[in-house]
Design a protein around this motif. Structure first.
Motif, PDB file in Angstrom:
ATOM      1  N   UNK A  22       7.327   3.527  -4.832  1.00 23.80           N
ATOM      2  CA  UNK A  22       7.551   2.749  -5.589  1.00 23.80           C
ATOM      3  C   UNK A  22       8.481   1.294  -4.316  1.00 23.80           C
ATOM      4  N   UNK A  23       8.616   0.428  -4.699  1.00 20.58           N
ATOM      5  CA  UNK A  23       8.797  -0.448  -3.619  1.00 20.58           C
ATOM      6  C   UNK A  23      10.117  -0.012  -2.779  1.00 20.58           C
ATOM      7  N   UNK A  24      10.999   0.835  -3.680  1.00 17.49           N
ATOM      8  CA  UNK A  24      12.653   0.372  -3.276  1.00 17.49           C
ATOM      9  C   UNK A  24      12.638   2.127  -2.437  1.00 17.49           C
ATOM     10  N   UNK A  25      11.456   2.481  -2.776  1.00 19.78           N
ATOM     11  CA  UNK A  25      11.592   4.077  -2.224  1.00 19.78           C
ATOM     12  C   UNK A  25      12.531   5.035  -2.244  1.00 19.78           C
ATOM     13  N   UNK A  26      12.293   4.783  -4.062  1.00 15.27           N
ATOM     14  CA  UNK A  26      13.172   5.836  -5.301  1.00 15.27           C
ATOM     15  C   UNK A  26      12.407   6.651  -5.922  1.00 15.27           C
TER      16      UNK A  26
END
Length: 408
Positions: free
Chosen positions: A357-361
């Protein structure tokens, strides 16, 4: 709550790839019919509507990639016809897909089918990397960004020999790997020089396909099914240009730094896949995805393998006070530290695709079992938080789905 919708694909037999644009409002899909299809999301209804379609290649398409929107609406496509093509949308043109999406450039240097492509982060300009079954990592840069034409080959790296000590090529080896052409070695060059070819003159890549050489091959393997080719760019602009790449039958991912010319690319680290169930052989890596750092002091890289495992790696780079890579002084040593922090066999089949995802989580993985699974680190332990498949939409989301979805 997790929701799913169906794409209006018509009589499309087999999809080979699909990828969202930067905003997640458009989706490009490709198939064995060599066509690219564009879909747009209706944000009010959540439904996807068909927008455009055109024939892009002379063989099935393997991969698609959207460029950053600051470069306009630009798509790259790779194919079994050994080419990479750049397509640009012209909104002012007619509604005909073939005229609305224009072929701006074609890269024809691969000596095998091109298996993976990806645009670089926009901070590095309009660049794209490709890996073909000849196991050569190629990086191209656009010289005319606004027109998306006139591309130059700036790097060509033999991934299989990258990081290996240079040895004089033997006649037997040369005959065994006809697609790996010998590279010229300069006196006093670093240990990786035999793997690297930096073109001395710009090459504009916009000509027709022309003649093609013999099919690419891999040493010790006569079947492409026994190998894997994949790549992913580092998303952190402060780290500099770096690519995680895997090629051929090797059960490793190599992280390559691409410093400005005339410096040679550097092997920063190697992610070695070792099966934990004592299998009699190592399996090639089929996919790799580099997570956005989102302020972390380390990198997360996910890999999927034909040994059915999804693996997550924590990679720490050594930076000095100026934010530059700290050199150990030993040209043969790797600069980054690698630690595996997760390993899962839930797919129990080849892992075909990975995305962060966009936050790398949160990591999503797709396998040949038809399942898509979601992974997240909870209390520093990576675990599965949900799954669904292509037949029954949402199959399973764990009891804490509300908390999980809010954190995605």
């Amino acid at each position: 709550m997790l929701q799913a919708s169906l794409l209006p694909l018509g009589n499309q037999e087999i999809l080979t790839d699909c990828v969202y644009d930067f905003y997640g409002l458009r989706l490009a899909a490709s198939g064995v019919d060599s066509k690219i299809k564009i879909f747009r999301l209706n944000e009010s209804t959540g439904e996807w509507a068909f927008e455009h379609e055109w024939k892009a290649h002379d063989a099935p398409i393997t991969k698609l990639s959207w460029a950053h929107p600051e470069h306009g609406s630009v798509i790259a496509s790779a194919s079994f016809d050994r080419t990479v093509k750049i397509w640009q949308e012209n909104p002012g043109q007619s509604t005909s897909s073939q005229s609305r999406w224009t072929e701006k450039a074609i890269m024809t240097g691969a000596r095998g089918s091109v298996r993976s492509i990806e645009f670089a982060p926009s901070v590095f300009g309009l660049k794209i990397a490709s890996i073909a079954t000849d196991s050569l990592l190629r990086v191209y840069e656009c010289l005319e960004i606004y027109s998306a034409s006139s591309w130059q080959l700036i790097e060509e790296i033999d991934v299989l020999t990258l990081g290996n000590p240079p040895n004089p090529p033997s006649p037997a080896l040369a005959s065994a790997t006809p697609t790996h052409l010998p590279m010229n070695l300069e006196e006093g060059s670093p240990p990786y020089a035999s793997s690297i070819h930096r073109p001395s003159t710009p090459t504009t890549l916009s000509s027709p396909i022309g003649s093609l050489s013999a099919p690419g091959g891999i040493a010790g393997s006569n079947r492409e099914a026994d190998s894997g080719w994949c790549l992913s760019w580092c998303k952190d602009k402060w780290q500099g240009e770096a690519i995680a790449v895997g090629a051929g039958p090797e059960a490793v991912i190599k992280i390559v730094s691409l410093p400005p010319a005339p410096q040679s690319p550097i092997l920063l680290a190697t992610l070695k896949h070792t099966s934990s169930d004592l299998r009699d052989k190592d399996y090639p890596v089929s996919c790799v995805s580099w997570a956005p750092t989102a302020g972390r002091s380390y990198h997360l890289i996910a890999t999927g393998s034909k040994d059915t495992y999804v693996r997550i790696w924590k990679v720490s780079s050594k930076l000095n006070a100026n934010g530059q890579l700290a050199s150990s002084g030993d040209e043969t040593s790797e600069e980054w530290e690698v630690r595996q922090v997760g390993e899962f066999e839930d797919h129990k089949s080849n892992v075909a695709r990975l995305e962060w995802n966009i936050t790398g989580t949160v990591l999503s993985s797709a396998g040949d079992d038809g399942q898509i699974r979601l992974w997240k680190s909870i209390s520093n332990i990576w675990q599965r938080i949900g799954s669904f498949n292509t037949h029954h939409a949402v199959e399973e989301v764990l009891d804490n789905q509300d908390d999980v979805m809010q954190s995605i």
